[in-house]
Scaffold this motif. Structure first.
Motif, PDB file in Angstrom:
ATOM      1  N   LEU A  36       0.821  -1.209   0.000  1.00  0.00           N
ATOM      2  CA  LEU A  36       0.000   0.000   0.000  1.00  0.00           C
ATOM      3  C   LEU A  36       0.857   1.262   0.000  1.00  0.00           C
ATOM      4  O   LEU A  36       0.422   2.311  -0.488  1.00  0.00           O
ATOM      5  CB  LEU A  36      -0.935   0.004   1.223  1.00  0.00           C
ATOM      6  N   GLN A  37       2.076   1.171   0.538  1.00  0.00           N
ATOM      7  CA  GLN A  37       2.957   2.339   0.546  1.00  0.00           C
ATOM      8  C   GLN A  37       3.332   2.787  -0.862  1.00  0.00           C
ATOM      9  O   GLN A  37       3.666   3.948  -1.084  1.00  0.00           O
ATOM     10  CB  GLN A  37       4.236   2.027   1.329  1.00  0.00           C
ATOM     11  N   TYR A  38       3.291   1.864  -1.813  1.00  0.00           N
ATOM     12  CA  TYR A  38       3.706   2.175  -3.175  1.00  0.00           C
ATOM     13  C   TYR A  38       2.531   2.381  -4.124  1.00  0.00           C
ATOM     14  O   TYR A  38       2.732   2.475  -5.331  1.00  0.00           O
ATOM     15  CB  TYR A  38       4.587   1.042  -3.717  1.00  0.00           C
ATOM     16  N   ARG A  39       1.327   2.466  -3.591  1.00  0.00           N
ATOM     17  CA  ARG A  39       0.167   2.529  -4.484  1.00  0.00           C
ATOM     18  C   ARG A  39       0.135   3.828  -5.289  1.00  0.00           C
ATOM     19  O   ARG A  39      -0.456   3.868  -6.374  1.00  0.00           O
ATOM     20  CB  ARG A  39      -1.131   2.356  -3.688  1.00  0.00           C
ATOM     21  N   HIS A  40       0.746   4.893  -4.769  1.00  0.00           N
ATOM     22  CA  HIS A  40       0.756   6.157  -5.495  1.00  0.00           C
ATOM     23  C   HIS A  40       2.041   6.347  -6.319  1.00  0.00           C
ATOM     24  O   HIS A  40       2.161   7.334  -7.050  1.00  0.00           O
ATOM     25  CB  HIS A  40       0.606   7.332  -4.527  1.00  0.00           C
ATOM     26  N   SER A  41       2.987   5.448  -6.182  1.00  0.00           N
ATOM     27  CA  SER A  41       4.238   5.538  -6.952  1.00  0.00           C
ATOM     28  C   SER A  41       4.675   4.146  -7.375  1.00  0.00           C
ATOM     29  O   SER A  41       5.713   3.646  -6.931  1.00  0.00           O
ATOM     30  CB  SER A  41       5.330   6.209  -6.113  1.00  0.00           C
ATOM     31  N   PRO A  42       3.891   3.501  -8.243  1.00  0.00           N
ATOM     32  CA  PRO A  42       4.177   2.103  -8.614  1.00  0.00           C
ATOM     33  C   PRO A  42       5.493   1.935  -9.361  1.00  0.00           C
ATOM     34  O   PRO A  42       6.094   0.860  -9.322  1.00  0.00           O
ATOM     35  CB  PRO A  42       2.980   1.709  -9.484  1.00  0.00           C
TER      36      PRO A  42
END
Length: 275
Positions: A36-42
């Motif tokens: 979830l930490q990377y959901r805005h910067s895949p």
């Protein structure tokens, strides 16, 4: 009239299968949190591909134009780029796994204090170590598969055996991830990460990444053969080229033992620093 006393209730621990299922759910919850930490910067998930890819294009392709045959190899048809590509793929898996379990894990452990909260939930230290290891293995696998796709697009893959390379990437990521977790528990501050780079950079340069082991004098060969990246590179290179032999099992065993020892050490260390 006599009254019979109720019998004592015997509490039995849940079966091993139930305990394993519960632990799997807990560590997957930690993996899900990390995802979830990377959901805005895949695209960050593929960041580990780009540095090895630049090496492949500059060294493998650039210098490869000048190298018509790799000295010390039996196959005269093996181009330099095809020789370098498996080594850089192994490096990509190593870098992503190590980055996730050193820099990122240290930040969560010492700066953000994430595990102070995590360990107040049903998750224990073993869950954290297994969950972070699984997440790092997935990161390493993602980097390896991404690099493999680029290498295939550039026409550097010449054997169907490359389909087994992701399995090698899993083993490499596991080995380096558990060691990275252990190392992170000893880090005192951000400046200590220079020591990690001091260990990893020479290993990257000398672990037969760009030239075969035979170019070294024999005493130096022993030192190279002791490094984990050498075994990772040789494993991926042998599998990708379809060169199977007894040495392949030795490389895999080295990485498996390294990963298991790292798992044991990381669990002990994290339990000590979070007590």
């Amino acid at each position: 009239m006599s009254v019979t006393a109720p019998s004592a209730v015997t509490l039995r621990p849940p079966p091993a299968a139930d305990r394993a299922t519960a632990r799997t759910r807990r560590l997957l919850a930690l993996v899900h949190r990390n995802l979830l930490q990377y959901r805005h910067s895949p695209l960050v998930l593929l960041s580990g591909v780009f540095e090895p890819l630049m090496y492949l294009l500059s060294v493998g392709v650039g210098i490869g134009r000048l190298v018509h045959h790799v000295p010390g190899l039996d196959d005269p048809n093996l181009g330099y780029a095809a020789f370098v590509a498996p080594a850089l793929l192994a490096t990509a898996a190593m870098n992503d796994a190590m980055s996730e379990t050193t820099n990122v894990f240290y930040s969560k452990l010492r700066v953000e204090r994430v595990y102070d909260s995590v360990l107040t939930t049903p998750l224990d230290v073993t869950d954290v170590v297994l969950g972070e290891t699984l997440w790092a293995v997935l990161r390493g696998l993602t980097a390896a598969v991404g690099f493999l796709a680029f290498a295939a697009a550039l026409g550097m893959l010449h054997s169907a055996w490359v389909l087994l390379v992701p399995v090698c990437a899993l083993l490499i990521s596991f080995a380096f991830a558990t060691v990275g977790l252990t190392v992170a528990t000893y880090i005192r501050g951000w400046q200590d990460f220079q020591y990690v780079q001091v260990a990893m950079l020479p290993m990257f340069l000398f672990a037969t990444t760009f030239y075969p082991l035979g170019v070294y004098p024999r005493p130096l060969q022993f030192a190279v053969e002791a490094t984990p990246l050498f075994h990772a590179v040789e494993l991926v290179r042998a599998v990708s080229l379809g060169h199977f032999g007894p040495s392949l099992a030795g490389h895999a065993a080295y990485l498996a033992v390294m990963g298991l020892l790292g798992l044991w050490a990381a669990t002990r260390r994290l339990r000590a620093v979070t007590a």
